[in-house]
Design a protein around this motif. Sequence first.
Motif, PDB file in Angstrom:
ATOM      1  N   GLY A  91      43.682  50.738  50.238  1.00  0.00           N
ATOM      2  CA  GLY A  91      44.694  51.640  50.082  1.00  0.00           C
ATOM      3  C   GLY A  91      45.057  52.346  51.565  1.00  0.00           C
ATOM      4  N   THR A  92      45.996  53.270  51.410  1.00  0.00           N
ATOM      5  CA  THR A  92      46.436  54.114  52.498  1.00  0.00           C
ATOM      6  C   THR A  92      46.057  55.384  52.310  1.00  0.00           C
ATOM      7  OG1 THR A  92      48.690  54.455  51.569  1.00  0.00           O
ATOM      8  CG2 THR A  92      48.398  52.430  52.982  1.00  0.00           C
ATOM      9  N   HIS A  93      45.888  56.211  53.128  1.00  0.00           N
ATOM     10  CA  HIS A  93      45.567  57.791  53.084  1.00  0.00           C
ATOM     11  C   HIS A  93      46.881  58.469  53.612  1.00  0.00           C
ATOM     12  CE1 HIS A  93      41.471  57.474  51.909  1.00  0.00           C
ATOM     13  NE2 HIS A  93      41.161  56.253  53.010  1.00  0.00           N
ATOM     14  N   GLY A  94      47.688  59.026  52.818  1.00  0.00           N
ATOM     15  CA  GLY A  94      48.783  59.524  53.143  1.00  0.00           C
ATOM     16  C   GLY A  94      49.923  58.928  53.185  1.00  0.00           C
ATOM     17  N   LYS A  95      51.175  59.171  53.052  1.00  0.00           N
ATOM     18  CA  LYS A  95      52.463  58.555  53.044  1.00  0.00           C
ATOM     19  C   LYS A  95      52.616  57.754  54.578  1.00  0.00           C
ATOM     20  CE  LYS A  95      57.180  58.658  52.045  1.00  0.00           C
ATOM     21  NZ  LYS A  95      58.258  59.600  51.542  1.00  0.00           N
ATOM     22  N   GLY A  96      52.794  56.307  54.318  1.00  0.00           N
ATOM     23  CA  GLY A  96      52.666  55.485  55.433  1.00  0.00           C
ATOM     24  C   GLY A  96      51.577  55.453  56.239  1.00  0.00           C
ATOM     25  N   GLY A  97      50.434  55.923  56.133  1.00  0.00           N
ATOM     26  CA  GLY A  97      49.090  55.883  56.763  1.00  0.00           C
ATOM     27  C   GLY A  97      48.763  54.221  56.780  1.00  0.00           C
ATOM     28  N   PRO A  98      47.664  54.348  57.739  1.00  0.00           N
ATOM     29  CA  PRO A  98      47.137  52.777  57.979  1.00  0.00           C
ATOM     30  C   PRO A  98      46.268  52.424  56.780  1.00  0.00           C
ATOM     31  CG  PRO A  98      45.870  54.444  59.237  1.00  0.00           C
ATOM     32  CD  PRO A  98      47.044  55.186  58.743  1.00  0.00           C
ATOM     33  N   VAL A  99      46.347  51.145  56.459  1.00  0.00           N
ATOM     34  CA  VAL A  99      45.465  50.643  55.464  1.00  0.00           C
ATOM     35  C   VAL A  99      44.137  50.688  55.792  1.00  0.00           C
ATOM     36  CG1 VAL A  99      44.743  48.776  54.063  1.00  0.00           C
ATOM     37  CG2 VAL A  99      47.372  48.970  54.690  1.00  0.00           C
ATOM     38  N   SER A 100      43.296  51.142  54.694  1.00  0.00           N
ATOM     39  CA  SER A 100      41.764  51.466  54.935  1.00  0.00           C
ATOM     40  C   SER A 100      41.180  50.407  53.662  1.00  0.00           C
ATOM     41  CB  SER A 100      41.483  52.640  54.824  1.00  0.00           C
ATOM     42  OG  SER A 100      41.853  53.564  55.937  1.00  0.00           O
ATOM     43  N   ILE A 101      39.655  49.852  54.146  1.00  0.00           N
ATOM     44  CA  ILE A 101      38.757  49.708  53.329  1.00  0.00           C
ATOM     45  C   ILE A 101      37.758  50.343  53.210  1.00  0.00           C
ATOM     46  CG2 ILE A 101      37.613  47.360  52.673  1.00  0.00           C
ATOM     47  CD1 ILE A 101      39.325  45.953  54.775  1.00  0.00           C
ATOM     48  N   LEU A 102      37.314  50.737  51.962  1.00  0.00           N
ATOM     49  CA  LEU A 102      36.340  51.835  51.690  1.00  0.00           C
ATOM     50  C   LEU A 102      35.454  51.195  50.659  1.00  0.00           C
ATOM     51  CD1 LEU A 102      38.183  55.270  51.664  1.00  0.00           C
ATOM     52  CD2 LEU A 102      36.830  54.162  53.664  1.00  0.00           C
ATOM     53  N   PRO A 103      34.241  51.348  50.828  1.00  0.00           N
ATOM     54  CA  PRO A 103      33.336  50.845  49.935  1.00  0.00           C
ATOM     55  C   PRO A 103      33.098  52.103  48.665  1.00  0.00           C
ATOM     56  CG  PRO A 103      31.770  52.086  51.645  1.00  0.00           C
ATOM     57  CD  PRO A 103      33.430  52.013  52.025  1.00  0.00           C
ATOM     58  N   ILE A 104      32.811  51.454  47.621  1.00  0.00           N
ATOM     59  CA  ILE A 104      32.475  52.194  46.365  1.00  0.00           C
ATOM     60  C   ILE A 104      30.955  51.789  45.982  1.00  0.00           C
ATOM     61  CG2 ILE A 104      32.781  52.566  43.904  1.00  0.00           C
ATOM     62  CD1 ILE A 104      35.945  52.007  44.552  1.00  0.00           C
ATOM     63  N   PRO A 105      29.796  52.676  46.106  1.00  0.00           N
ATOM     64  CA  PRO A 105      28.643  52.060  45.687  1.00  0.00           C
ATOM     65  C   PRO A 105      28.769  52.207  44.153  1.00  0.00           C
ATOM     66  CG  PRO A 105      28.729  54.124  47.248  1.00  0.00           C
ATOM     67  CD  PRO A 105      30.197  53.856  46.907  1.00  0.00           C
ATOM     68  N   PRO A 106      27.994  50.951  43.631  1.00  0.00           N
ATOM     69  CA  PRO A 106      27.739  50.533  42.243  1.00  0.00           C
ATOM     70  C   PRO A 106      27.100  51.880  41.390  1.00  0.00           C
ATOM     71  CG  PRO A 106      27.168  48.918  43.632  1.00  0.00           C
ATOM     72  CD  PRO A 106      27.310  49.750  44.608  1.00  0.00           C
ATOM     73  N   ARG A 107      26.322  52.662  42.182  1.00  0.00           N
ATOM     74  CA  ARG A 107      25.930  53.888  41.676  1.00  0.00           C
ATOM     75  C   ARG A 107      27.064  54.816  40.955  1.00  0.00           C
ATOM     76  NH1 ARG A 107      21.300  54.112  38.751  1.00  0.00           N
ATOM     77  NH2 ARG A 107      20.391  56.644  38.719  1.00  0.00           N
ATOM     78  N   TRP A 108      28.108  54.727  41.578  1.00  0.00           N
ATOM     79  CA  TRP A 108      29.312  55.505  41.182  1.00  0.00           C
ATOM     80  C   TRP A 108      30.021  55.230  40.174  1.00  0.00           C
ATOM     81  CZ3 TRP A 108      32.357  56.937  46.660  1.00  0.00           C
ATOM     82  CH2 TRP A 108      31.291  57.689  47.458  1.00  0.00           C
ATOM     83  N   VAL A 109      30.003  53.904  39.750  1.00  0.00           N
ATOM     84  CA  VAL A 109      30.713  53.402  38.732  1.00  0.00           C
ATOM     85  C   VAL A 109      30.205  53.854  37.430  1.00  0.00           C
ATOM     86  CG1 VAL A 109      31.528  51.384  37.858  1.00  0.00           C
ATOM     87  CG2 VAL A 109      31.449  51.455  40.145  1.00  0.00           C
ATOM     88  N   ALA A 110      30.967  54.555  36.566  1.00  0.00           N
ATOM     89  CA  ALA A 110      30.679  55.243  35.232  1.00  0.00           C
ATOM     90  C   ALA A 110      30.878  53.884  34.259  1.00  0.00           C
ATOM     91  CB  ALA A 110      31.472  56.186  34.848  1.00  0.00           C
ATOM     92  N   LYS A 111      31.895  52.857  34.321  1.00  0.00           N
ATOM     93  CA  LYS A 111      32.291  52.078  33.366  1.00  0.00           C
ATOM     94  C   LYS A 111      33.206  51.083  34.428  1.00  0.00           C
ATOM     95  CE  LYS A 111      34.318  51.025  28.965  1.00  0.00           C
ATOM     96  NZ  LYS A 111      34.987  51.604  27.653  1.00  0.00           N
ATOM     97  N   ARG A 112      32.997  49.600  33.725  1.00  0.00           N
ATOM     98  CA  ARG A 112      33.969  48.467  34.367  1.00  0.00           C
ATOM     99  C   ARG A 112      34.836  48.054  33.434  1.00  0.00           C
ATOM    100  NH1 ARG A 112      28.808  49.027  36.315  1.00  0.00           N
ATOM    101  NH2 ARG A 112      28.502  48.547  38.584  1.00  0.00           N
ATOM    102  N   HIS A 113      35.918  47.913  33.380  1.00  0.00           N
ATOM    103  CA  HIS A 113      36.977  47.588  32.433  1.00  0.00           C
ATOM    104  C   HIS A 113      37.431  46.359  32.593  1.00  0.00           C
ATOM    105  CE1 HIS A 113      37.275  51.951  31.362  1.00  0.00           C
ATOM    106  NE2 HIS A 113      37.206  52.101  32.762  1.00  0.00           N
ATOM    107  N   TYR A 114      37.686  45.364  31.320  1.00  0.00           N
ATOM    108  CA  TYR A 114      37.755  44.188  31.084  1.00  0.00           C
ATOM    109  C   TYR A 114      39.130  44.322  30.036  1.00  0.00           C
ATOM    110  CZ  TYR A 114      34.267  42.167  34.117  1.00  0.00           C
ATOM    111  OH  TYR A 114      33.449  42.002  35.345  1.00  0.00           O
ATOM    112  N   SER A 115      39.944  43.452  30.410  1.00  0.00           N
ATOM    113  CA  SER A 115      41.031  43.217  29.307  1.00  0.00           C
ATOM    114  C   SER A 115      40.614  42.224  28.322  1.00  0.00           C
ATOM    115  CB  SER A 115      42.608  42.713  29.877  1.00  0.00           C
ATOM    116  OG  SER A 115      42.289  41.726  30.857  1.00  0.00           O
ATOM    117  N   ASP A 116      39.783  41.336  28.796  1.00  0.00           N
ATOM    118  CA  ASP A 116      39.120  40.112  27.652  1.00  0.00           C
ATOM    119  C   ASP A 116      37.849  40.008  28.497  1.00  0.00           C
ATOM    120  OD1 ASP A 116      39.458  38.194  29.790  1.00  0.00           O
ATOM    121  OD2 ASP A 116      41.633  38.100  29.270  1.00  0.00           O
ATOM    122  N   GLN A 117      37.285  38.863  27.912  1.00  0.00           N
ATOM    123  CA  GLN A 117      35.899  38.473  28.393  1.00  0.00           C
ATOM    124  C   GLN A 117      35.731  38.284  29.588  1.00  0.00           C
ATOM    125  OE1 GLN A 117      35.008  35.674  25.083  1.00  0.00           O
ATOM    126  NE2 GLN A 117      33.042  37.175  24.752  1.00  0.00           N
TER     127      GLN A 117
END
Length: 384
Positions: A91-117
């Motif tokens: 995503g971008t930080h701020g309006k019109g900012g450069p695109v960034s790729i940031l990690p999300i450690p699996p430990r931070w994830v409270a739940k993984r959502h699925y619309s089906d199996q």
Amino acid sequence: MFDFQIDSMPVEELYKSQPHLRTVTDFIARQVSTVSLHVYKRAPDGGRIRVRNTELSRLMVKSSDSQLMMQLLHRSVMDLCLYDEWIWIVGTHGKGGPVSILPIPPRWVAKRHYSDQWTFSGISIWNSGKNENVFVPASSLIRFHGYNPNSLREGASPIHALKDVLKQNVARAEYQTQLWNRGPRMAGFITRPLDAKWDRADRARFKADLRSQFAAGGSGAGGIALLEDGMKYEGHHLSASDEQVVEQTKLSLETVAQVFHVNPTMVGILDNANYSNVKEFRQSLYGDSLLQIMKGFELSINAYLLPMLKIDPAEYYVEFNMDERLRARFEERASVTSQAVGAPWMSVNEAREQNNLPKIDGGDELARPLNTAFGNDEPPGGAE
């Protein structure tokens, strides 16, 4: 006791406390993260052109304002090794900012959502500041996970296969610690004649004095005890070979390496190593051991990141520059290439550039020896 400790310890605590686990996983992450990601454009003639000055090229060097792509890859490989999953948010930080790729450690994830199996729809991350879960849609995420026989939604951490080995390591370390903390610092034992008179009180007093003075932290630790009449001191000390410390350590490291599909020679088991097989092991490291991990990053970037950036994957693609890790020494490459071509294959200016020298006029043309002919060229001296 040890079973409970290991079974209840989270993965991140095992990584911090178990040296062999850290050795192997760090090795894998370093080997992958030090290979550069290059951006290429497909040419009409079927070739490819290296692209250097685009937003995608920038991201492959610097994934965000605060992180290099090398750091992002290192963390992501570690997440894959420890949790069998890595997650990026784009995503971008701020309006019109450069695109960034940031990690999300699996430990931070409270739940993984699925619309089906099968269809992943997003994740919920715990926000401690707002004291609530924040939903992040799949359209902003790039996620990769391994195999789990019980689920299509997440992988199974390889750490589960190492629990028994890690339990043995903890038990052995605990025993050795107790031995050094409680054992006398005399490296031997004391004998007395069978007919020596020694009542229970004298025996208890002697043992208490011995422990207080010569155990760890005692005033006489490492010194010589003054023995009573009739006693003899017999020097004895358990060596590393007696305790099979070396063999147990090697077995533990080899087992961890095998679970992560790394040749033990690559992480320090050098019993049967020589220059020839180490060279071949290094080649197979990227061809066999790390290929799936690196291919996962390549395919994820090309299949998900490029469409997010409105880049056509049919025209552009990202690839690890494997040549920088697999190529032979310059002397070997020069010899083999020269024999295959049958003529000089590098210009003067290319050679000067490799040696950090400035270009010279006329140095871009390949030299042609007089005894070398191409195609329908006349041989040296003219036709006979």
